[in-house]
Design a protein around this motif. Structure first.
Motif, PDB file in Angstrom:
ATOM      1  N   ALA A   2       0.758  -1.226   0.092  1.00 14.23           N
ATOM      2  CA  ALA A   2       0.138  -0.017   0.129  1.00 14.23           C
ATOM      3  C   ALA A   2       0.892   1.306   0.115  1.00 14.23           C
ATOM      4  CB  ALA A   2      -0.977  -0.047   1.377  1.00 14.23           C
ATOM      5  N   ASN A   3       1.930   1.217   0.775  1.00 12.37           N
ATOM      6  CA  ASN A   3       2.703   2.598   0.893  1.00 12.37           C
ATOM      7  C   ASN A   3       3.692   2.788  -0.421  1.00 12.37           C
ATOM      8  OD1 ASN A   3       4.385   4.268   2.983  1.00 12.37           O
ATOM      9  ND2 ASN A   3       6.004   3.236   1.620  1.00 12.37           N
ATOM     10  N   ASP A   4       3.780   1.534  -1.085  1.00 13.95           N
ATOM     11  CA  ASP A   4       4.622   1.774  -2.386  1.00 13.95           C
ATOM     12  C   ASP A   4       3.641   2.240  -3.578  1.00 13.95           C
ATOM     13  OD1 ASP A   4       6.731   1.857  -4.238  1.00 13.95           O
ATOM     14  OD2 ASP A   4       6.703  -0.279  -4.625  1.00 13.95           O
ATOM     15  N   LEU A  34      -0.244  12.438   1.189  1.00 11.62           N
ATOM     16  CA  LEU A  34       0.299  12.362   2.344  1.00 11.62           C
ATOM     17  C   LEU A  34      -0.947  11.979   3.509  1.00 11.62           C
ATOM     18  CD1 LEU A  34       2.501  15.783   2.438  1.00 11.62           C
ATOM     19  CD2 LEU A  34       3.217  13.397   2.440  1.00 11.62           C
ATOM     20  N   VAL A  35      -2.073  12.544   3.182  1.00  5.90           N
ATOM     21  CA  VAL A  35      -3.025  12.040   4.175  1.00  5.90           C
ATOM     22  C   VAL A  35      -3.220  10.635   4.219  1.00  5.90           C
ATOM     23  CG1 VAL A  35      -5.706  12.278   4.486  1.00  5.90           C
ATOM     24  CG2 VAL A  35      -4.269  14.204   4.053  1.00  5.90           C
ATOM     25  N   PHE A  36      -3.383  10.059   2.873  1.00  8.29           N
ATOM     26  CA  PHE A  36      -3.508   8.722   2.789  1.00  8.29           C
ATOM     27  C   PHE A  36      -2.285   7.964   3.600  1.00  8.29           C
ATOM     28  CE2 PHE A  36      -5.608   9.729  -1.526  1.00  8.29           C
ATOM     29  CZ  PHE A  36      -7.031   9.668  -0.837  1.00  8.29           C
ATOM     30  N   LEU A  37      -1.105   8.358   3.442  1.00 11.35           N
ATOM     31  CA  LEU A  37       0.096   7.832   4.036  1.00 11.35           C
ATOM     32  C   LEU A  37      -0.026   7.891   5.471  1.00 11.35           C
ATOM     33  CD1 LEU A  37       2.883   9.120   1.642  1.00 11.35           C
ATOM     34  CD2 LEU A  37       2.172   6.621   1.957  1.00 11.35           C
ATOM     35  N   ALA A  38      -0.500   8.944   5.952  1.00  4.45           N
ATOM     36  CA  ALA A  38      -0.526   9.138   7.486  1.00  4.45           C
ATOM     37  C   ALA A  38      -1.650   8.178   8.046  1.00  4.45           C
ATOM     38  CB  ALA A  38      -0.837  10.595   7.820  1.00  4.45           C
ATOM     39  N   LEU A  39      -2.618   8.045   7.305  1.00 10.56           N
ATOM     40  CA  LEU A  39      -3.701   6.831   7.789  1.00 10.56           C
ATOM     41  C   LEU A  39      -3.213   5.622   7.523  1.00 10.56           C
ATOM     42  CD1 LEU A  39      -7.027   8.620   6.099  1.00 10.56           C
ATOM     43  CD2 LEU A  39      -6.292   8.533   8.326  1.00 10.56           C
ATOM     44  N   LEU A  40      -2.538   5.240   6.424  1.00  8.65           N
ATOM     45  CA  LEU A  40      -1.785   3.825   6.306  1.00  8.65           C
ATOM     46  C   LEU A  40      -0.902   3.756   7.542  1.00  8.65           C
ATOM     47  CD1 LEU A  40      -1.245   1.403   4.897  1.00  8.65           C
ATOM     48  CD2 LEU A  40       0.332   2.466   3.667  1.00  8.65           C
ATOM     49  N   GLY A  41       0.119   4.736   7.782  1.00  7.95           N
ATOM     50  CA  GLY A  41       0.856   4.128   8.904  1.00  7.95           C
ATOM     51  C   GLY A  41       0.272   4.071  10.227  1.00  7.95           C
ATOM     52  N   SER A  42      -0.757   4.910  10.445  1.00  9.87           N
ATOM     53  CA  SER A  42      -1.599   4.831  11.591  1.00  9.87           C
ATOM     54  C   SER A  42      -2.310   3.618  11.942  1.00  9.87           C
ATOM     55  CB  SER A  42      -2.613   5.830  11.828  1.00  9.87           C
ATOM     56  OG  SER A  42      -1.874   7.278  11.738  1.00  9.87           O
ATOM     57  N   LEU A  43      -3.026   2.989  10.837  1.00 11.76           N
ATOM     58  CA  LEU A  43      -3.688   1.863  10.836  1.00 11.76           C
ATOM     59  C   LEU A  43      -2.778   0.667  11.005  1.00 11.76           C
ATOM     60  CD1 LEU A  43      -6.122   0.325  10.388  1.00 11.76           C
ATOM     61  CD2 LEU A  43      -5.742   0.348   7.936  1.00 11.76           C
ATOM     62  N   ALA A  44      -1.499   0.890  10.328  1.00  9.71           N
ATOM     63  CA  ALA A  44      -0.512  -0.466  10.414  1.00  9.71           C
ATOM     64  C   ALA A  44      -0.113  -0.669  11.755  1.00  9.71           C
ATOM     65  CB  ALA A  44       0.494  -0.168   9.524  1.00  9.71           C
ATOM     66  N   ALA A  45       0.295   0.610  12.378  1.00 10.81           N
ATOM     67  CA  ALA A  45       0.793   0.729  13.761  1.00 10.81           C
ATOM     68  C   ALA A  45      -0.242   0.251  14.773  1.00 10.81           C
ATOM     69  CB  ALA A  45       1.289   2.239  13.976  1.00 10.81           C
ATOM     70  N   LYS A  46      -1.394   0.492  14.494  1.00 11.32           N
ATOM     71  CA  LYS A  46      -2.557   0.185  15.571  1.00 11.32           C
ATOM     72  C   LYS A  46      -2.759  -1.307  15.575  1.00 11.32           C
ATOM     73  CE  LYS A  46      -7.323   1.281  17.205  1.00 11.32           C
ATOM     74  NZ  LYS A  46      -8.483   2.274  16.771  1.00 11.32           N
ATOM     75  N   THR A  47      -2.639  -1.801  14.279  1.00 13.61           N
ATOM     76  CA  THR A  47      -2.849  -3.230  14.292  1.00 13.61           C
ATOM     77  C   THR A  47      -1.553  -4.064  14.582  1.00 13.61           C
ATOM     78  OG1 THR A  47      -3.959  -2.782  11.925  1.00 13.61           O
ATOM     79  CG2 THR A  47      -3.269  -5.225  12.130  1.00 13.61           C
ATOM     80  N   GLY A  48      -0.668  -3.388  14.394  1.00 10.93           N
ATOM     81  CA  GLY A  48       0.660  -4.264  15.017  1.00 10.93           C
ATOM     82  C   GLY A  48       1.187  -3.846  16.620  1.00 10.93           C
ATOM     83  N   GLY A  49       0.273  -2.937  17.046  1.00 11.55           N
ATOM     84  CA  GLY A  49       0.344  -2.436  18.306  1.00 11.55           C
ATOM     85  C   GLY A  49       1.649  -1.578  18.561  1.00 11.55           C
ATOM     86  N   ALA A  85       3.229   7.055  11.562  1.00 12.30           N
ATOM     87  CA  ALA A  85       2.328   8.065  10.365  1.00 12.30           C
ATOM     88  C   ALA A  85       3.506   8.947  10.182  1.00 12.30           C
ATOM     89  CB  ALA A  85       1.338   8.848  11.160  1.00 12.30           C
ATOM     90  N   PHE A  86       4.462   9.466  11.033  1.00 11.73           N
ATOM     91  CA  PHE A  86       5.401  10.468  10.452  1.00 11.73           C
ATOM     92  C   PHE A  86       6.522   9.896   9.680  1.00 11.73           C
ATOM     93  CE2 PHE A  86       9.672  11.956  11.073  1.00 11.73           C
ATOM     94  CZ  PHE A  86       9.594  13.343  10.784  1.00 11.73           C
ATOM     95  N   ARG A  87       6.715   8.602  10.006  1.00 10.52           N
ATOM     96  CA  ARG A  87       7.993   7.960   9.117  1.00 10.52           C
ATOM     97  C   ARG A  87       7.359   7.749   7.622  1.00 10.52           C
ATOM     98  NH1 ARG A  87       9.362   3.419  12.643  1.00 10.52           N
ATOM     99  NH2 ARG A  87       7.223   2.560  11.987  1.00 10.52           N
ATOM    100  N   VAL A  88       6.136   7.199   7.274  1.00 12.28           N
ATOM    101  CA  VAL A  88       5.630   7.185   6.036  1.00 12.28           C
ATOM    102  C   VAL A  88       5.407   8.400   5.411  1.00 12.28           C
ATOM    103  CG1 VAL A  88       4.832   4.905   6.448  1.00 12.28           C
ATOM    104  CG2 VAL A  88       3.546   6.795   6.663  1.00 12.28           C
ATOM    105  N   THR A  89       4.932   9.328   6.066  1.00 14.78           N
ATOM    106  CA  THR A  89       4.697  10.684   5.301  1.00 14.78           C
ATOM    107  C   THR A  89       6.004  11.411   5.048  1.00 14.78           C
ATOM    108  OG1 THR A  89       4.402  11.563   7.530  1.00 14.78           O
ATOM    109  CG2 THR A  89       2.542  11.024   6.367  1.00 14.78           C
TER     110      THR A  89
END
Length: 229
Positions: free
Chosen positions: A22-24, A182-197, A204-208
């Motif tokens: 998704a990030n790519d 950038l909005v999509f990336l922030a949401l993706l990073g947040s969702l992935a982090a929440k899923t993985g704990g 979110a900052f890293r991917v954006t």
């Protein structure tokens, strides 16, 4: 009453492939669209380039993940074949080796020998695969799962910038594409982090950050060649 613990390590394989895909998809397609748009190209050409990038990227991600994870799987299987042969040829030596592993992990020698003996009787290959080779059912390589997850999530991620191109006029693309990406990336990073704990803000900052850098460089190249032509 039995306490059921929920861990997230069983998600590592598909989560890594899904987030990477998704990030790519978002970054590469948004960067491609932005670079073509910066060169002064009309909307139709921008869209064609984006769709071509989606198809090529999805296939590349699927092939890359499949080949990479298949190589890991081949190595695991080769190690298991060798371990099975060693267990058949020298079971006492393999049991001693297993006991030594448990001693290094903190068990006293007598208890380590008992544990190794019992595990060898229960599932010798499984014990050596897990404790000597580091291979488990949770973390084992799954090439098809990784390929499908990467290709599917790449396509979903790539479709988001293309949707922006479809909905907005060409005059707005230079700001709308990177902003929405950038909005999509922030949401993706947040969702992935929440899923993985993991920490949400850091992810979110890293991917954006890397997404913004990629789009800025691509837009610069597109603008440079647009001026040159």
């Amino acid at each position: 009453m039995r306490h059921a613990e929920r861990h997230r390590t069983d998600r590592i394989g598909w989560l890594r492939a899904a987030v990477l895909g998704a990030n790519d998809g978002i970054v590469s397609t948004a960067s491609l669209v932005l670079g073509v748009a910066a060169a002064g190209t009309e909307t139709k050409a921008v869209l064609v380039a984006g769709v071509a990038g989606l198809v090529a990227g999805a296939m590349s991600m699927a092939a890359g993940e499949y080949v990479s994870v298949s190589s890991q799987s081949d190595t695991e299987q080769a190690d298991l074949v060798r371990e099975r042969r060693e267990l058949a040829d020298a079971p006492e030596q393999e049991q001693a080796e297993l006991a030594e592993i448990y001693v290094r992990r903190g068990l006293d020698p007598a208890l380590a020998a008992t544990v190794a003996s019992q595990l060898m009787k229960h599932d010798a290959l499984g014990a050596h695969a897990r404790d000597e080779l580091g291979i488990s059912k949770i973390l084992t390589a799954r090439p098809i799962q990784a390929a499908l997850a990467s290709a599917g999530t790449f396509s979903v991620g790539a479709a988001l910038p293309l949707l922006v191109v479809l909905l907005l006029p060409a005059s707005m693309l230079m700001w709308a594409v990177p902003g929405s990406a950038l909005v999509f990336l922030a949401l993706l990073g947040s969702l992935a982090a929440k899923t993985g704990g993991a920490p949400v803000l850091i992810a979110a900052f890293r991917v954006t950050f890397w997404g913004a850098l990629a789009m800025a460089l691509t837009a610069g190249v597109g603008a440079l060649f647009g001026v040159a032509t």
